[in-house]
Write an enzyme that holds these catalytic residues in place. Structure first.
Site, mmCIF file in Angstrom:
data_model
loop_
_atom_site.group_PDB
_atom_site.id
_atom_site.type_symbol
_atom_site.label_atom_id
_atom_site.label_comp_id
_atom_site.label_asym_id
_atom_site.label_seq_id
_atom_site.Cartn_x
_atom_site.Cartn_y
_atom_site.Cartn_z
ATOM 1 N N ALA A 15 7.313 4.418 -18.896
ATOM 2 C CA ALA A 15 8.006 5.607 -18.362
ATOM 3 C C ALA A 15 7.910 6.810 -19.285
ATOM 4 O O ALA A 15 8.519 7.839 -19.007
ATOM 5 C CB ALA A 15 9.475 5.260 -18.107
ATOM 6 N N SER A 16 7.144 6.713 -20.377
ATOM 7 C CA SER A 16 7.148 7.813 -21.351
ATOM 8 C C SER A 16 6.228 8.968 -20.976
ATOM 9 O O SER A 16 6.252 10.010 -21.628
ATOM 10 C CB SER A 16 6.763 7.284 -22.737
ATOM 11 O OG SER A 16 5.445 6.779 -22.712
ATOM 12 N N ARG A 17 5.396 8.769 -19.950
ATOM 13 C CA ARG A 17 4.502 9.862 -19.527
ATOM 14 C C ARG A 17 3.827 9.482 -18.203
ATOM 15 O O ARG A 17 4.034 8.369 -17.694
ATOM 16 C CB ARG A 17 3.428 10.138 -20.590
ATOM 17 C CG ARG A 17 2.567 8.941 -20.914
ATOM 18 C CD ARG A 17 1.477 9.306 -21.936
ATOM 19 N NE ARG A 17 0.528 8.221 -22.077
ATOM 20 C CZ ARG A 17 0.555 7.323 -23.059
ATOM 21 N NH1 ARG A 17 1.489 7.405 -23.993
ATOM 22 N NH2 ARG A 17 -0.343 6.362 -23.113
ATOM 23 N N TYR A 152 -9.647 -4.711 -18.120
ATOM 24 C CA TYR A 152 -8.654 -3.919 -17.365
ATOM 25 C C TYR A 152 -8.723 -4.280 -15.879
ATOM 26 O O TYR A 152 -7.696 -4.539 -15.240
ATOM 27 C CB TYR A 152 -8.948 -2.440 -17.587
ATOM 28 C CG TYR A 152 -8.090 -1.478 -16.803
ATOM 29 C CD1 TYR A 152 -6.781 -1.198 -17.187
ATOM 30 C CD2 TYR A 152 -8.598 -0.817 -15.676
ATOM 31 C CE1 TYR A 152 -5.998 -0.285 -16.471
ATOM 32 C CE2 TYR A 152 -7.823 0.090 -14.957
ATOM 33 C CZ TYR A 152 -6.524 0.350 -15.362
ATOM 34 O OH TYR A 152 -5.750 1.239 -14.653
ATOM 35 N N ALA A 154 -9.865 -6.961 -14.506
ATOM 36 C CA ALA A 154 -9.394 -8.340 -14.299
ATOM 37 C C ALA A 154 -7.864 -8.397 -14.354
ATOM 38 O O ALA A 154 -7.227 -9.108 -13.569
ATOM 39 C CB ALA A 154 -10.005 -9.263 -15.351
HETATM 40 P P1 NAP Z 1 -0.708 6.695 -19.273
HETATM 41 O O1 NAP Z 1 -0.424 8.145 -19.154
HETATM 42 O O2 NAP Z 1 -1.663 6.228 -20.297
HETATM 43 O O3 NAP Z 1 0.705 5.923 -19.439
HETATM 44 C C1 NAP Z 1 0.735 4.563 -19.767
HETATM 45 C C2 NAP Z 1 2.160 4.188 -20.019
HETATM 46 O O4 NAP Z 1 2.199 2.807 -20.438
HETATM 47 C C3 NAP Z 1 2.800 5.010 -21.113
HETATM 48 O O5 NAP Z 1 4.139 5.296 -20.777
HETATM 49 C C4 NAP Z 1 2.718 4.088 -22.302
HETATM 50 O O6 NAP Z 1 3.790 4.411 -23.177
HETATM 51 C C5 NAP Z 1 2.927 2.730 -21.655
HETATM 52 N N1 NAP Z 1 2.416 1.640 -22.484
HETATM 53 C C6 NAP Z 1 1.126 1.399 -22.828
HETATM 54 N N2 NAP Z 1 1.057 0.367 -23.669
HETATM 55 C C7 NAP Z 1 2.326 -0.076 -23.846
HETATM 56 C C8 NAP Z 1 2.907 -1.108 -24.625
HETATM 57 N N3 NAP Z 1 2.167 -1.915 -25.410
HETATM 58 N N4 NAP Z 1 4.251 -1.280 -24.604
HETATM 59 C C9 NAP Z 1 5.022 -0.461 -23.838
HETATM 60 N N5 NAP Z 1 4.531 0.533 -23.075
HETATM 61 C C10 NAP Z 1 3.199 0.735 -23.104
HETATM 62 O O7 NAP Z 1 -1.261 6.121 -17.898
HETATM 63 P P2 NAP Z 1 -0.936 6.438 -16.349
HETATM 64 O O8 NAP Z 1 -2.140 7.067 -15.789
HETATM 65 O O9 NAP Z 1 0.378 7.069 -16.186
HETATM 66 O O10 NAP Z 1 -0.926 4.928 -15.821
HETATM 67 C C11 NAP Z 1 0.216 4.323 -15.245
HETATM 68 C C12 NAP Z 1 -0.263 3.132 -14.435
HETATM 69 O O11 NAP Z 1 -1.177 3.569 -13.413
HETATM 70 C C13 NAP Z 1 -1.016 2.094 -15.266
HETATM 71 O O12 NAP Z 1 -0.667 0.809 -14.799
HETATM 72 C C14 NAP Z 1 -2.467 2.372 -14.931
HETATM 73 O O13 NAP Z 1 -3.276 1.231 -15.075
HETATM 74 C C15 NAP Z 1 -2.359 2.794 -13.475
HETATM 75 N N6 NAP Z 1 -3.498 3.569 -13.013
HETATM 76 C C16 NAP Z 1 -3.728 4.836 -13.456
HETATM 77 C C17 NAP Z 1 -4.827 5.524 -12.971
HETATM 78 C C18 NAP Z 1 -5.145 6.932 -13.379
HETATM 79 O O14 NAP Z 1 -6.172 7.477 -12.934
HETATM 80 N N7 NAP Z 1 -4.340 7.570 -14.228
HETATM 81 C C19 NAP Z 1 -5.696 4.920 -12.045
HETATM 82 C C20 NAP Z 1 -5.431 3.627 -11.637
HETATM 83 C C21 NAP Z 1 -4.328 2.959 -12.111
HETATM 84 P P3 NAP Z 1 3.760 4.420 -24.788
HETATM 85 O O15 NAP Z 1 2.405 4.860 -25.220
HETATM 86 O O16 NAP Z 1 4.868 5.367 -25.121
HETATM 87 O O17 NAP Z 1 4.082 3.019 -25.156
#
Ligand code: NAP
Length: 250
Positions: A15-17, A152, A154
């Site tokens: 939820a941080s971004r 990823y 998988a």
């Molecule tokens: P993002 O901006 O990279 O955010 C990822 C989030 O996961 C951050 O809040 C991060 O917070 C948290 N996180 C990562 N590793 C963690 C850990 N070890 N412990 C706790 N928190 C962790 O990515 P997003 O684009 O918002 O992605 C959100 C979801 O959508 C993900 O499941 C991603 O696979 C999926 N998704 C995104 C896209 C896209 O195009 N953006 C496409 C397909 C699927 P901290 O770094 O503060 O821990």
């Protein structure tokens, strides 16, 4: 978009971004008390400061074994139950399969799949009690991404399968389990790819595979997550909804 979550409680990981932040903000706007989970304590606190329904900040690293216990004990201690669990946190470490490391595979499967499953399990009883809802954020990568995303993809394929399995297992408990699979969404997750291949080129070239002709926004993903989490989706379970501008239609 806002759905009615008055009096409900929710956990959102990652939820941080990006997408997780948008989901947390929308759940709060709908009336839910939200537990914000991620590693970046400062970012979580600054988002929580904007929320109105007494949010909870839980700064944990999901790659650590005790993270699930810490999240569930903190949430149940503060909320006394749970209505909505959103498994959104994920890591994506692009590595060609010929060079992939066991450590990268382990971390990816552990954070993206194992811990999501363990969170479902840890909150099973409170979710049975509230007849609550789980939404897992997966990816169109699960069903055939480009290269260098093996671990990823998988992990997201596993999360799709888990979604369907849990939906069947817990339907009799009144718990619905669904997934949202985003396509190209403009968030910080793309930072490393922009760095590797050039931001302008990635933005221009990747979008060619999207019939709607543009990148999606975090709010457009959160809209569908919140619909699935809400009572408006009371007859929807075991579904994986692609929110990808038609990309997987081609
Ligand atoms: P993002 O901006 O990279 O955010 C990822 C989030 O996961 C951050 O809040 C991060 O917070 C948290 N996180 C990562 N590793 C963690 C850990 N070890 N412990 C706790 N928190 C962790 O990515 P997003 O684009 O918002 O992605 C959100 C979801 O959508 C993900 O499941 C991603 O696979 C999926 N998704 C995104 C896209 C896209 O195009 N953006 C496409 C397909 C699927 P901290 O770094 O503060 O821990």
């Amino acid at each position: 978009m806002s759905f009615d979550f008055t009096g409900k409680t929710a956990v959102v990981t990652g939820a941080s971004r990006g997408i997780g932040e948008a989901i947390a903000r929308q759940l709060d706007a709908g009336g839910a008390r939200v537990a914000l989970v991620a590693r970046s304590a400062d970012r979580l606190s600054s988002i929580a400061a904007d929320l109105i329904h007494d949010p909870l900040v839980i700064a944990v690293d999901l790659s650590e074994h005790d993270a699930v216990d810490r999240i569930s004990s903190t949430v149940l201690g503060a909320f006394g139950g749970l209505d909505v669990l959103v498994n959104n946190a994920a890591v994506e470490r692009n590595q060609p399969a010929s060079k992939v490391t066991g450590e990268a595979i382990d971390e990816t499967l552990f954070v993206n799949l194992r811990q999501a499953f363990m969170l479902c399990s840890a909150f099973a009883k409170p979710l049975f009690a509230s007849e609550g809802s789980i939404v897992n954020v997966t990816s169109t990568a699960a069903t055939g991404a480009g290269g260098t995303q093996g671990a990823y993809a998988a992990s997201k394929g596993g999360l799709n399968t888990l979604t369907k399995n849990l939906a069947n297992e817990w339907a009799s408990k009144g718990v619905r389990v669904n997934a949202v699979a985003p396509g190209l969404v403009d968030t910080e997750m793309w930072g490393p790819t922009f760095e590797m291949l050039g931001e302008d080129a990635v933005r221009k070239n990747f979008v060619k595979s999207v019939p709607l002709g543009r990148w999606g926004t975090a709010d457009e993903i959160a809209d569908v997550v919140c619909f699935l989490a809400s009572d408006k989706a009371a007859y929807v379970t075991g579904q994986i909804i692609r929110v990808d501008g038609g990309m997987t239609n081609l």
